[in-house]
Design a protein around this motif. Structure first.
Motif, PDB file in Angstrom:
ATOM      1  N   ARG A 138      -0.396  16.308  -6.949  1.00 53.30           N
ATOM      2  CA  ARG A 138      -0.629  16.859  -8.287  1.00 53.30           C
ATOM      3  C   ARG A 138      -1.601  18.037  -8.253  1.00 53.30           C
ATOM      4  N   GLY A 139      -2.175  18.318  -7.075  1.00 47.81           N
ATOM      5  CA  GLY A 139      -3.135  19.398  -6.967  1.00 47.81           C
ATOM      6  C   GLY A 139      -4.562  18.954  -7.164  1.00 47.81           C
ATOM      7  N   GLU A 140      -4.807  17.629  -7.118  1.00 47.40           N
ATOM      8  CA  GLU A 140      -6.153  17.092  -7.307  1.00 47.40           C
ATOM      9  C   GLU A 140      -6.750  16.699  -5.954  1.00 47.40           C
ATOM     10  N   TRP A 141      -8.034  17.031  -5.768  1.00 45.24           N
ATOM     11  CA  TRP A 141      -8.749  16.723  -4.530  1.00 45.24           C
ATOM     12  C   TRP A 141      -9.547  15.447  -4.748  1.00 45.24           C
ATOM     13  N   LEU A 142      -9.030  14.313  -4.231  1.00 47.71           N
ATOM     14  CA  LEU A 142      -9.627  13.008  -4.510  1.00 47.71           C
ATOM     15  C   LEU A 142     -10.290  12.451  -3.245  1.00 47.71           C
ATOM     16  N   LYS A 143     -11.331  13.146  -2.791  1.00 49.93           N
ATOM     17  CA  LYS A 143     -12.056  12.700  -1.595  1.00 49.93           C
ATOM     18  C   LYS A 143     -13.156  11.736  -2.017  1.00 49.93           C
ATOM     19  N   ASP A 144     -12.890  10.426  -1.724  1.00 50.11           N
ATOM     20  CA  ASP A 144     -13.807   9.395  -2.213  1.00 50.11           C
ATOM     21  C   ASP A 144     -13.687   8.168  -1.315  1.00 50.11           C
ATOM     22  N   ALA A 145     -14.807   7.618  -0.890  1.00 51.28           N
ATOM     23  CA  ALA A 145     -14.795   6.428  -0.038  1.00 51.28           C
ATOM     24  C   ALA A 145     -14.828   5.131  -0.841  1.00 51.28           C
ATOM     25  N   LYS A 146     -15.092   5.219  -2.137  1.00 54.86           N
ATOM     26  CA  LYS A 146     -15.227   4.015  -2.952  1.00 54.86           C
ATOM     27  C   LYS A 146     -13.917   3.225  -2.977  1.00 54.86           C
ATOM     28  N   GLY A 147     -14.023   1.941  -2.676  1.00 52.73           N
ATOM     29  CA  GLY A 147     -12.841   1.081  -2.710  1.00 52.73           C
ATOM     30  C   GLY A 147     -11.961   1.189  -1.484  1.00 52.73           C
ATOM     31  N   SER A 148     -12.343   2.003  -0.491  1.00 51.65           N
ATOM     32  CA  SER A 148     -11.580   2.134   0.760  1.00 51.65           C
ATOM     33  C   SER A 148     -12.320   1.390   1.872  1.00 51.65           C
ATOM     34  N   PHE A 149     -11.565   0.628   2.662  1.00 46.84           N
ATOM     35  CA  PHE A 149     -12.194  -0.221   3.663  1.00 46.84           C
ATOM     36  C   PHE A 149     -11.458  -0.122   4.999  1.00 46.84           C
ATOM     37  N   GLU A 150     -12.131  -0.595   6.052  1.00 47.17           N
ATOM     38  CA  GLU A 150     -11.481  -0.766   7.348  1.00 47.17           C
ATOM     39  C   GLU A 150     -10.766  -2.123   7.378  1.00 47.17           C
ATOM     40  N   LEU A 151      -9.748  -2.217   8.230  1.00 46.38           N
ATOM     41  CA  LEU A 151      -9.086  -3.503   8.431  1.00 46.38           C
ATOM     42  C   LEU A 151      -9.940  -4.452   9.275  1.00 46.38           C
ATOM     43  N   ARG A 152     -10.682  -3.881  10.205  1.00 49.15           N
ATOM     44  CA  ARG A 152     -11.459  -4.687  11.139  1.00 49.15           C
ATOM     45  C   ARG A 152     -12.360  -5.675  10.398  1.00 49.15           C
ATOM     46  N   GLY A 153     -12.235  -6.941  10.793  1.00 52.58           N
ATOM     47  CA  GLY A 153     -13.077  -7.977  10.200  1.00 52.58           C
ATOM     48  C   GLY A 153     -12.502  -8.609   8.943  1.00 52.58           C
ATOM     49  N   LYS A 154     -11.457  -8.027   8.389  1.00 49.00           N
ATOM     50  CA  LYS A 154     -10.828  -8.617   7.197  1.00 49.00           C
ATOM     51  C   LYS A 154      -9.882  -9.742   7.616  1.00 49.00           C
ATOM     52  N   THR A 155      -9.458 -10.546   6.652  1.00 45.14           N
ATOM     53  CA  THR A 155      -8.562 -11.669   6.916  1.00 45.14           C
ATOM     54  C   THR A 155      -7.171 -11.367   6.382  1.00 45.14           C
ATOM     55  N   LEU A 156      -6.194 -11.480   7.263  1.00 43.19           N
ATOM     56  CA  LEU A 156      -4.795 -11.319   6.877  1.00 43.19           C
ATOM     57  C   LEU A 156      -4.166 -12.700   6.766  1.00 43.19           C
ATOM     58  N   GLY A 157      -3.597 -13.001   5.613  1.00 44.33           N
ATOM     59  CA  GLY A 157      -2.906 -14.264   5.396  1.00 44.33           C
ATOM     60  C   GLY A 157      -1.399 -14.052   5.479  1.00 44.33           C
ATOM     61  N   ILE A 158      -0.751 -14.727   6.409  1.00 39.95           N
ATOM     62  CA  ILE A 158       0.684 -14.582   6.618  1.00 39.95           C
ATOM     63  C   ILE A 158       1.384 -15.839   6.093  1.00 39.95           C
ATOM     64  N   ILE A 159       2.279 -15.666   5.154  1.00 45.11           N
ATOM     65  CA  ILE A 159       3.051 -16.786   4.614  1.00 45.11           C
ATOM     66  C   ILE A 159       4.438 -16.740   5.248  1.00 45.11           C
ATOM     67  N   GLY A 160       4.701 -17.703   6.119  1.00 40.30           N
ATOM     68  CA  GLY A 160       5.939 -17.716   6.890  1.00 40.30           C
ATOM     69  C   GLY A 160       5.675 -17.182   8.287  1.00 40.30           C
ATOM     70  N   TYR A 161       5.539 -18.094   9.261  1.00 43.59           N
ATOM     71  CA  TYR A 161       5.123 -17.705  10.616  1.00 43.59           C
ATOM     72  C   TYR A 161       6.309 -17.788  11.573  1.00 43.59           C
ATOM     73  N   GLY A 162       7.397 -17.108  11.193  1.00 42.05           N
ATOM     74  CA  GLY A 162       8.568 -17.054  12.054  1.00 42.05           C
ATOM     75  C   GLY A 162       8.495 -15.863  12.979  1.00 42.05           C
ATOM     76  N   ASN A 163       9.660 -15.287  13.286  1.00 36.65           N
ATOM     77  CA  ASN A 163       9.718 -14.187  14.244  1.00 36.65           C
ATOM     78  C   ASN A 163       8.917 -12.978  13.779  1.00 36.65           C
ATOM     79  N   ILE A 164       9.088 -12.595  12.512  1.00 37.36           N
ATOM     80  CA  ILE A 164       8.365 -11.432  12.000  1.00 37.36           C
ATOM     81  C   ILE A 164       6.897 -11.776  11.768  1.00 37.36           C
ATOM     82  N   GLY A 165       6.651 -12.889  11.089  1.00 37.18           N
ATOM     83  CA  GLY A 165       5.273 -13.259  10.782  1.00 37.18           C
ATOM     84  C   GLY A 165       4.407 -13.380  12.019  1.00 37.18           C
TER      85      GLY A 165
END
Length: 411
Positions: A138-165
């Motif tokens: 849209r032509g807007e410069w939205l450089k902001d760290a607020k609300g942005s995080f690293e994946l490292r250390g976060k918890t991923l919950g997988i529902i269905g632990y088959g081939n893909i999961g």
């Protein structure tokens, strides 16, 4: 192992492929000697398929075409269906079983493609890339760290632990995520992943939740208002499994209130039939939401792998009667015997059929060189190798056995 000369000439086996099935499938059929392959670009309606199915021995579809009981009633020569995708929900499996039509699919061929995309979406959503991308366009410069995080250390919950999961689990750990998973069956964990027996507990602990479950009575709307209420505030939801396992209206409300901070949805309760058709979804226009048109497994590598996988199963069924991987015909595999002819016999699963087969053949002095039987609750499947000099007589005897659904002289 080279293909035998089948009793029914391969040049007369008619194969119909719908929905832009990969060129790899056509090449594989050709390499196997099956040259009469017709291709149609998109999905077809029930009425169109009823007309097209007449005289077809093998039907290839993807996820859009519905193979109903009415279609199967009109299929006068159909031996097998290849679903060139993960699921077989689009096929009436009960009707196919009753008619002795083998149904094959490729449950593992696009696993890597889906898993890679899930990891990519985790990064995109936790960094709010969707919003920043839209702003830049849209032509807007939205450089902001607020609300942005690293994946490292976060918890991923997988529902269905088959081939893909489970493959998502491996890749997630490599990025430093803690992985927990929920499955109705006990599954051996990969790496340091931990199985959680209570779904609400998984939802409560996870920063990102990704679903990899089939569509059935136990999974329909499993992520609804109550389930979302159990999730931690600001969690991210990803659904690349089936369109009816998530209540999108409930997701919309949760995104508006901030209960969810983002979502990625690839499958929907109702999807357009063809490219270019109008698509509507409650989540359109919402912040930090990535909507994709059912492309989880849509890479050239995955489609090629699916084409090779399903076609290979179909050719083995046509050439040898091998039914391993079928959802309808019991799994049977018998190595070819020298100087024999092979007969396939599919029958209702009623007592005494195998005894009657052996008794009738024995009375005629027909020697069975090899034999294998397997059953499911509805049908039984026998592969018989008999001495070649009397194979035609044996074939006629088998066609007259009580409960016979179909018999086929393979070679």
């Amino acid at each position: 192992m080279s293909s035998p000369n089948t009793s029914y000439p391969k040049s007369k086996i008619k194969i119909l492929l719908l929905e832009n099935i990969s060129d790899a499938a056509v090449r594989e059929f050709g390499a196997g000697g099956y040259m009469q392959v017709e291709r149609l670009g998109g999905a077809v309606s029930e009425a169109e398929l009823i007309k097209a199915i007449k005289g077809v021995h093998v039907l290839g579809i993807r996820s859009k075409t519905q193979v109903t009981r009415n279609v199967l009633d009109a299929a006068d020569k159909l031996l097998a269906i290849g679903a060139f995708c993960i699921g077989v929900n689009q096929v009436d499996l009960k009707a196919a079983t009753e008619r002795g039509v083998a149904v094959f699919n490729a449950p593992h061929a696009n696993t890597r493609s889906v898993a890679e995309l899930i990891i990519g979406l985790c990064v995109m959503l936790i960094r709010k890339i969707a919003d920043k991308n839209s702003a830049a366009h849209r032509g807007e410069w939205l450089k902001d760290a607020k609300g942005s995080f690293e994946l490292r250390g976060k918890t991923l919950g997988i529902i269905g632990y088959g081939n893909i999961g489970s493959q998502v689990s491996n890749m997630a750990e490599a990025l430093g995520l803690n992985v927990v998973y929920y499955d109705i069956a006990t599954k051996l964990p990969h790496g340091n992943a931990k199985q959680i027996r209570d779904l609400k507990e998984l939802l409560k602990r996870s920063h990102i939740v990704t679903l990899h479950v089939p569509s059935d009575a136990t999974t329909r709307n499993m992520i609804d208002t109550e389930a979302i209420r159990a999730m931690r505030r600001g969690a991210i939801l990803i659904n690349h499994s089936r369109g009816d396992v998530v209540d999108l209206t409930a997701v919309k409300k949760a995104l508006k209130t901030g209960k969810l901070s983002g979502a990625a949805i690839d499958v929907f309760p109702e999807e357009p039939e063809n490219n270019g058709d109008v698509f509507e979804c409650p989540l359109q226009g919402m912040s930090n939401v990535i909507l994709t048109p059912h492309i989880g497994g849509s890479t050239e590598e995955a489609q090629s792998n699916i084409g090779l996988d399903v076609t290979s199963k179909l050719i083995k069924y046509l050439d040898y009667g091998t039914s391993e991987g079928s959802h309808t015909v019991p799994p049977v595999s018998l190595p070819p015997q020298a100087s024999t002819h092979r007969i396939l016999h599919i029958h209702q699963n009623i007592p005494g059929v195998l005894g009657e087969i052996n008794s009738r053949l024995s009375k005629r002095g027909i020697n069975i060189v090899g034999q294998y039987l397997n059953t499911n609750p509805d049908i039984g499947y026998v592969i018989l190798d008999v001495e070649s000099r009397i194979s035609k007589e044996a074939f006629e005897i088998l066609k007259g056995i009580k409960g016979t659904i179909r018999a086929r002289l393979v070679y």
